[in-house]
Design an enzyme around this catalytic site. Sequence first.
Site, PDB file in Angstrom:
ATOM      1  N   TYR A   1       4.872  14.161  -6.208  1.00  0.00           N
ATOM      2  CA  TYR A   1       4.599  15.604  -6.318  1.00  0.00           C
ATOM      3  C   TYR A   1       3.095  15.819  -6.573  1.00  0.00           C
ATOM      4  O   TYR A   1       2.466  16.659  -5.930  1.00  0.00           O
ATOM      5  CB  TYR A   1       5.440  16.241  -7.431  1.00  0.00           C
ATOM      6  CG  TYR A   1       5.137  17.718  -7.582  1.00  0.00           C
ATOM      7  CD1 TYR A   1       5.500  18.623  -6.589  1.00  0.00           C
ATOM      8  CD2 TYR A   1       4.448  18.199  -8.697  1.00  0.00           C
ATOM      9  CE1 TYR A   1       5.193  19.972  -6.701  1.00  0.00           C
ATOM     10  CE2 TYR A   1       4.142  19.550  -8.819  1.00  0.00           C
ATOM     11  CZ  TYR A   1       4.514  20.437  -7.815  1.00  0.00           C
ATOM     12  OH  TYR A   1       4.205  21.776  -7.918  1.00  0.00           O
TER      13      TYR A   1
ATOM     14  N   SER B   1      -1.570  23.281  -7.722  1.00  0.00           N
ATOM     15  CA  SER B   1      -0.955  23.057  -9.044  1.00  0.00           C
ATOM     16  C   SER B   1      -1.922  22.278  -9.925  1.00  0.00           C
ATOM     17  O   SER B   1      -2.773  21.533  -9.421  1.00  0.00           O
ATOM     18  CB  SER B   1       0.324  22.234  -8.890  1.00  0.00           C
ATOM     19  OG  SER B   1       0.820  21.839 -10.148  1.00  0.00           O
TER      20      SER B   1
HETATM   21  P1  NDP Z   1      10.844  28.255  -7.030  1.00  0.00           P
HETATM   22  O1  NDP Z   1      11.771  27.096  -6.914  1.00  0.00           O
HETATM   23  O2  NDP Z   1      11.260  29.401  -7.874  1.00  0.00           O
HETATM   24  O3  NDP Z   1      10.455  28.794  -5.581  1.00  0.00           O
HETATM   25  C1  NDP Z   1      10.178  27.911  -4.520  1.00  0.00           C
HETATM   26  C2  NDP Z   1      10.228  28.675  -3.221  1.00  0.00           C
HETATM   27  O4  NDP Z   1       9.887  27.767  -2.154  1.00  0.00           O
HETATM   28  C3  NDP Z   1      11.604  29.231  -2.923  1.00  0.00           C
HETATM   29  O5  NDP Z   1      11.471  30.553  -2.449  1.00  0.00           O
HETATM   30  C4  NDP Z   1      12.136  28.322  -1.823  1.00  0.00           C
HETATM   31  O6  NDP Z   1      12.957  29.076  -0.934  1.00  0.00           O
HETATM   32  C5  NDP Z   1      10.834  27.937  -1.120  1.00  0.00           C
HETATM   33  N1  NDP Z   1      10.978  26.716  -0.328  1.00  0.00           N
HETATM   34  C6  NDP Z   1      11.190  25.469  -0.768  1.00  0.00           C
HETATM   35  N2  NDP Z   1      11.307  24.630   0.267  1.00  0.00           N
HETATM   36  C7  NDP Z   1      11.172  25.377   1.393  1.00  0.00           C
HETATM   37  C8  NDP Z   1      11.211  25.098   2.776  1.00  0.00           C
HETATM   38  N3  NDP Z   1      11.418  23.865   3.238  1.00  0.00           N
HETATM   39  N4  NDP Z   1      11.012  26.108   3.647  1.00  0.00           N
HETATM   40  C9  NDP Z   1      10.809  27.373   3.199  1.00  0.00           C
HETATM   41  N5  NDP Z   1      10.757  27.700   1.909  1.00  0.00           N
HETATM   42  C10 NDP Z   1      10.958  26.706   1.021  1.00  0.00           C
HETATM   43  O7  NDP Z   1       9.476  27.637  -7.573  1.00  0.00           O
HETATM   44  P2  NDP Z   1       8.025  28.278  -7.811  1.00  0.00           P
HETATM   45  O8  NDP Z   1       8.008  29.715  -7.540  1.00  0.00           O
HETATM   46  O9  NDP Z   1       7.581  27.797  -9.128  1.00  0.00           O
HETATM   47  O10 NDP Z   1       7.204  27.474  -6.719  1.00  0.00           O
HETATM   48  C11 NDP Z   1       6.313  28.087  -5.801  1.00  0.00           C
HETATM   49  C12 NDP Z   1       5.117  27.181  -5.587  1.00  0.00           C
HETATM   50  O11 NDP Z   1       4.391  27.074  -6.800  1.00  0.00           O
HETATM   51  C13 NDP Z   1       5.452  25.749  -5.170  1.00  0.00           C
HETATM   52  O12 NDP Z   1       4.555  25.344  -4.166  1.00  0.00           O
HETATM   53  C14 NDP Z   1       5.227  24.959  -6.453  1.00  0.00           C
HETATM   54  O13 NDP Z   1       4.901  23.623  -6.180  1.00  0.00           O
HETATM   55  C15 NDP Z   1       4.079  25.733  -7.059  1.00  0.00           C
HETATM   56  N6  NDP Z   1       3.821  25.566  -8.472  1.00  0.00           N
HETATM   57  C16 NDP Z   1       4.815  25.845  -9.385  1.00  0.00           C
HETATM   58  C17 NDP Z   1       4.560  25.712 -10.733  1.00  0.00           C
HETATM   59  C18 NDP Z   1       5.593  25.939 -11.775  1.00  0.00           C
HETATM   60  O14 NDP Z   1       5.400  25.487 -12.922  1.00  0.00           O
HETATM   61  N7  NDP Z   1       6.674  26.632 -11.482  1.00  0.00           N
HETATM   62  C19 NDP Z   1       3.217  25.312 -11.202  1.00  0.00           C
HETATM   63  C20 NDP Z   1       2.274  25.037 -10.170  1.00  0.00           C
HETATM   64  C21 NDP Z   1       2.573  25.178  -8.858  1.00  0.00           C
HETATM   65  P3  NDP Z   1      14.304  28.580  -0.248  1.00  0.00           P
HETATM   66  O15 NDP Z   1      14.931  27.585  -1.182  1.00  0.00           O
HETATM   67  O16 NDP Z   1      15.097  29.847  -0.084  1.00  0.00           O
HETATM   68  O17 NDP Z   1      13.867  28.009   1.040  1.00  0.00           O
HETATM   69  C1  8X3 Z   2       4.201  22.421 -11.324  1.00  0.00           C
HETATM   70  C2  8X3 Z   2       3.549  22.159 -12.630  1.00  0.00           C
HETATM   71  O1  8X3 Z   2       2.989  20.340 -14.320  1.00  0.00           O
HETATM   72  O2  8X3 Z   2       5.300  20.543 -13.595  1.00  0.00           O
HETATM   73  O3  8X3 Z   2       3.312  22.234 -10.280  1.00  0.00           O
HETATM   74  O4  8X3 Z   2       3.659  19.606 -12.144  1.00  0.00           O
HETATM   75  S1  8X3 Z   2       3.892  20.582 -13.175  1.00  0.00           S
END
Ligand code: NDP
Ligand code: 8X3
Length: 252
Positions: free
Chosen positions: A153, A140
């Site tokens: 985070y 991220s």
């Molecule tokens: P979502 O909340 O849409 O998706 C997160 C996914 O992670 C879900 O499928 C959830 O599935 C899964 N998850 C969470 N905890 C667990 C666990 N303990 N075991 C298995 N699966 C888990 O968010 P994003 O798609 O945005 O996030 C995906 C990744 O991208 C993350 O690592 C996030 O930190 C990263 N990210 C996101 C950004 C953003 O702005 N959205 C920017 C930069 C990075 P379930 O709940 O079914 O287990």
């Molecule tokens: C998710 C993006 O800027 O909210 O990783 O941390 S931010």
Amino acid sequence: MSKIVFITGATSGIGRACAFRFAESGYDVIIAGRRMERLIEVESALKEKFGTVVFSLGLDVKQRDSVNEAIRNLPDRFQHIDVLINNAGLALGLNPFYEGDPVGWDSMLDTNIKGLLNVSHAVVQLMIRQGKGHIINIGSIAGREVYAKGNVYCASKAAVDSLTKSMRIELLPFGIRVTQIAPGAVETEFSLVRFEGNEDKARAVYDGFEPLHPEDIAEVAHYTASMPPHVNINDLLIMPTAQAAATQIFRK
Ligand code: NDP
Ligand code: 8X3
């Protein structure tokens, strides 16, 4: 034989979009996440749309023993994993650390760092045996820059950055590629989770600009995996055009 991609956190957002993008180009997919009903929905959609061979794995990446058992017990045809996308992750809360909830810290650290390690440790044994493979870690912008109230985070994503570099060095003798993709703001369920289901707060994060879409990151992940075997894309920082830094977003 089709290539196989293993995607953690495939029930939503970036992981779900990756499942569709890789399936579209002919991969068999292993989709993992805790919400089984969502996995079933993704599996049905992939089968219907692309005729994909799918294996759904109800899995909490924090549970090391379950992760090891699940990967040990994968059906034979899924025991060869070409690409692992370590995507499962979350943020909980947006507070100064002295007002933070230690239970939330544990969840973020256990998922974003140890969960990634648990899955990688199990899957890499297969890749080492194969003498090839590709690990794509979703980092991220928060791992590159610290922002106020991001504390744990941000630290968890800085750890993803470090672990990606360590993996690349340590897996060098085995021909395994290691890539980090570090997005800025992507509109997914991320903010809904961070703000404990508060839809107004979650929507406000993406107000007044076009954030990245999960499909944008899926496209990039697929691109890195599509390079010839001698090419490794180490690291990509991807931002919405309206975002210059973690807290620098131009809102209309
Ligand atoms: P979502 O909340 O849409 O998706 C997160 C996914 O992670 C879900 O499928 C959830 O599935 C899964 N998850 C969470 N905890 C667990 C666990 N303990 N075991 C298995 N699966 C888990 O968010 P994003 O798609 O945005 O996030 C995906 C990744 O991208 C993350 O690592 C996030 O930190 C990263 N990210 C996101 C950004 C953003 O702005 N959205 C920017 C930069 C990075 P379930 O709940 O079914 O287990
Ligand atoms: C998710 C993006 O800027 O909210 O990783 O941390 S931010």
